[in-house]
Design a protein around this motif. Structure first.
Motif, PDB file in Angstrom:
ATOM      1  N   PRO A   9      91.619  79.978 149.128  1.00 63.52           N
ATOM      2  CA  PRO A   9      91.737  79.176 150.328  1.00 63.52           C
ATOM      3  C   PRO A   9      90.620  79.420 151.322  1.00 63.52           C
ATOM      4  CG  PRO A   9      93.288  81.003 150.373  1.00 63.52           C
ATOM      5  CD  PRO A   9      92.664  81.021 149.032  1.00 63.52           C
ATOM      6  N   GLY A  10      89.988  80.596 151.318  1.00 67.81           N
ATOM      7  CA  GLY A  10      88.959  80.903 152.297  1.00 67.81           C
ATOM      8  C   GLY A  10      87.632  80.288 151.925  1.00 67.81           C
ATOM      9  N   PRO A  11      86.634  80.371 152.819  1.00 72.47           N
ATOM     10  CA  PRO A  11      85.315  79.833 152.528  1.00 72.47           C
ATOM     11  C   PRO A  11      84.628  80.622 151.426  1.00 72.47           C
ATOM     12  CG  PRO A  11      85.302  81.070 154.593  1.00 72.47           C
ATOM     13  CD  PRO A  11      86.723  80.973 154.162  1.00 72.47           C
ATOM     14  N   ALA A  12      83.867  79.915 150.606  1.00 77.64           N
ATOM     15  CA  ALA A  12      83.187  80.551 149.480  1.00 77.64           C
ATOM     16  C   ALA A  12      82.026  81.392 149.975  1.00 77.64           C
ATOM     17  CB  ALA A  12      82.679  79.486 148.508  1.00 77.64           C
ATOM     18  N   ALA A  13      81.822  82.533 149.338  1.00 76.00           N
ATOM     19  CA  ALA A  13      80.689  83.383 149.694  1.00 76.00           C
ATOM     20  C   ALA A  13      79.394  82.710 149.262  1.00 76.00           C
ATOM     21  CB  ALA A  13      80.831  84.743 149.001  1.00 76.00           C
ATOM     22  N   ARG A  14      78.386  82.837 150.115  1.00 71.52           N
ATOM     23  CA  ARG A  14      77.107  82.202 149.809  1.00 71.52           C
ATOM     24  C   ARG A  14      76.434  82.936 148.662  1.00 71.52           C
ATOM     25  NH1 ARG A  14      72.353  81.101 154.230  1.00 71.52           N
ATOM     26  NH2 ARG A  14      70.970  79.877 152.880  1.00 71.52           N
ATOM     27  N   PRO A  15      76.060  82.237 147.578  1.00 75.44           N
ATOM     28  CA  PRO A  15      75.445  82.904 146.438  1.00 75.44           C
ATOM     29  C   PRO A  15      74.109  83.523 146.846  1.00 75.44           C
ATOM     30  CG  PRO A  15      76.152  80.670 145.861  1.00 75.44           C
ATOM     31  CD  PRO A  15      76.249  80.795 147.333  1.00 75.44           C
ATOM     32  N   SER A  16      73.811  84.662 146.244  1.00 70.19           N
ATOM     33  CA  SER A  16      72.561  85.349 146.552  1.00 70.19           C
ATOM     34  C   SER A  16      71.405  84.682 145.822  1.00 70.19           C
ATOM     35  CB  SER A  16      72.650  86.818 146.140  1.00 70.19           C
ATOM     36  OG  SER A  16      72.868  86.919 144.745  1.00 70.19           O
ATOM     37  N   MET A  17      70.198  84.837 146.373  1.00 69.86           N
ATOM     38  CA  MET A  17      68.993  84.273 145.783  1.00 69.86           C
ATOM     39  C   MET A  17      67.920  85.356 145.779  1.00 69.86           C
ATOM     40  SD  MET A  17      66.886  80.806 146.770  1.00 69.86           S
ATOM     41  CE  MET A  17      66.411  81.446 148.379  1.00 69.86           C
ATOM     42  N   PRO A  18      67.782  86.111 144.685  1.00 71.47           N
ATOM     43  CA  PRO A  18      66.751  87.155 144.638  1.00 71.47           C
ATOM     44  C   PRO A  18      65.361  86.545 144.786  1.00 71.47           C
ATOM     45  CG  PRO A  18      67.708  86.777 142.461  1.00 71.47           C
ATOM     46  CD  PRO A  18      68.553  86.023 143.434  1.00 71.47           C
TER      47      PRO A  18
END
Length: 551
Positions: free
Chosen positions: A15-24
């Motif tokens: 239900p919460g906001p999705a974590a922003r995917p990392s970009m190495p």
């Protein structure tokens, strides 16, 4: 309104906001540095032309080959570079292109004669044609999550735009205290850093079409003799442990025709503005290009048709088929076909008018090379803001909205050049430079994301090559067409005005095409399954049911 919006939205879990995917960043820096060198050498050499003329006693024809031969070879070999990346592995081809480009830069810096400099500049074009498609494909492989990939394309375009914009400025500064050879030595530390970062941080994907387990080769690039004859289901190829994949053969005829046709087309467009569109040399080059590219299309259609299994044909599993260099079915997808056309229109308008803007500031305003580079710098510097913004907008809305917005901005900005005159203040031209400079970098990352999303899984390098070929063709058409209009329009200012209207119309047409394509965006297309033709098995007639038993 735009169907691609949901395709780029980041997935949510819970239900919460999705974590922003990392970009190495290290892989992205490595891949961007290669394209930085390619774009830098497009513009930095133009500033060094006076020094080259004096040092090597080069004539007008030799100087033209030094400047334009690089771009001509780059355009001619892009399809070959993209195809080799898809077959041999993009990391391997990218490193080979980096090595060739860096070694050629050393040769340019040491060139004792005009002929040697021309030869090493052509070798730079070969290296650029190999590394650019693989660079773009590796960005897609390294960042598979769509929202992250869209942002990565934005940063990748930003770095390349900085290379293009900094060429005249860096060249002018280096020539102020050093020799013209310094503009080529600049590539050595950049190339060495790109090679080291690539070896350290960029993963090497499995080559396309190499023998080995089925998982090492995409299904659409395998020719499996067992799967061509065995039935599907239990006991068939679906349950086989590791069917043997057979490598498809190269397409030397198609490769040769593509190189010949694109080289002839680039030569014709490069010569058109100087020799005239009706000169025998230009008409002959156009004729060679038409014949070679027409034959190329016919060969590719025949090879692709041979890969589709049909009944009534004998199997040839002992000899793998030839794989087309550029499958024509690639253009059945609106995302690839439309984005390629947009690439032509984009470079036709922007680089064509940029060429005239350079002539305008030098001839009408009396600016020197460094002052001209600084005058155009506001347009090129907008890439630092616009390209990252385009990546974020593409990650949120899909590629077609940012593409349409950027093209509309560019169309409006070009019309500002109608105010250009002999005594027009630079302040009046600053606004069209900034608006156009903001619109173009917004379009390029979105268009890159659109064509890579529409590409088949094993054709990312070829899709990248198609987009870059389209842009190079548009570049050559714009410079040749607008240069001709400036030479025959009565005055340079009149040519600038007419070219600005044409450039604005090209961008408006591209915006309309992006909007229409976004409304019918669909899923990526895979290549036809590469299986040898097999003879149809005779069907066993069904036995009639037994007669009912008497009670």
């Amino acid at each position: 309104m735009f169907a691609a919006k949901t395709a780029f939205a980041a997935p949510r879990s819970g239900p919460g906001p999705a974590a922003r995917p990392s970009m190495p960043l290290p892989p992205l820096i490595a891949l961007s540095l290669g394209y930085f060198m390619v774009m830098l050498d497009v513009t930095v050499v133009t500033v060094a032309v006076p020094g080259i003329r004096t040092s090597l006693h080069a004539g007008a024809a030799g100087l033209q080959w030094i400047v334009d031969g690089y771009s001509a070879v780059f355009a001619a070999l892009l399809l070959l570079g993209g195809g080799l990346g898809d077959r041999l592995g993009h990391r391997k081809v990218f490193l080979a292109g980096l090595g060739a480009f860096t070694l050629a830069s050393i040769g340019c810096g040491l060139a004792p004669t005009t002929g040697a400099l021309i030869a090493t500049r052509l070798l730079q074009g070969v290296g650029a044609a190999f590394l650019v498609p693989s660079s773009l494909a590796l960005v897609g492989d390294t960042y598979p999550e769509r929202a992250v990939r869209a942002r990565a394309f934005g940063i990748w375009a930003t770095v390349s735009g900085v290379g293009f914009a900094s060429g005249p400025v860096l060249g002018g500064l280096m020539l102020a205290g050093l020799d013209w050879r310094a503009v080529f030595w600049l590539n050595l530390p950049v190339g060495a850093l790109a090679v080291l970062l690539t070896l350290r941080y960029v993963p090497g994907p499995a080559p396309r079409g190499r023998s080995g387990p089925a998982s090492a080769t995409p299904p659409s690039r395998r020719v499996d003799s067992a799967s061509a004859t065995a039935p599907s289901g239990p006991g068939g190829p679906a349950s086989a442990a590791a069917p043997r994949a057979v490598r498809g053969r190269f397409d030397p005829v198609g490769q040769s025709l593509a190189v010949l046709g694109l080289a002839a087309l680039a030569a014709a467009l490069n010569e058109a503005s100087g020799a005239g569109w009706g000169s025998p040399l230009v008409l002959g080059a156009f004729g060679v290009a038409a014949l070679a590219l027409g034959a190329f299309v016919a060969v590719e259609r025949r090879l692709e048709a041979a890969l589709i299994p049909r009944r009534g044909h004998l199997a040839s599993a002992s000899r793998p088929p030839r794989l087309p260099l550029l499958p024509p079915s690639l253009f059945r997808r609106s995302g690839i076909a439309a984005t390629a056309v947009i690439g032509v229109l984009l470079n036709l308008g922007f680089f064509g008018l940029l060429y005239l803007a350079t002539l305008y500031f030098q001839r009408e305003r009396g600016y020197g090379p460094l002052a001209t580079g600084l005058a155009i710098l506001p347009a090129a510097a907008m890439v630092l803001v616009s390209a990252p913004l385009s990546g974020r907008l593409t990650a949120r809305f899909g590629p077609y909205r940012p593409m349409a917005w950027g093209l509309l901005l560019g169309a409006v900005g070009f019309l500002g050049w109608l105010a250009a005159g002999t005594g027009t203040s630079y302040a009046w031209l600053l606004l069209p430079l900034v608006v156009t400079g903001f619109g173009v970098p917004m379009t390029v990352p979105a268009a890159t994301a659109a064509i890579m999303e529409s590409a088949p899984a094993d054709g990312a390098g070829m899709a990248s090559a198609v987009f870059n070929v389209a842009r190079q063709v548009g570049n050559a058409i714009g410079v040749a067409l607008f240069g001709t209009l400036a030479a025959t329009g009565g005055s340079l200012v009149a040519g600038v005005h007419l070219s600005a209207v044409i450039a604005s119309g090209a961008f408006a047409l591209g915006a309309l095409l992006a909007w229409r394509t976004g409304r019918r965006a669909d899923e990526p297309l895979e290549y036809p399954q590469l299986r040898p033709r097999v003879r149809a098995r005779p069907r066993t007639p069904k036995r009639p049911p037994p007669p009912p038993q008497a009670p």
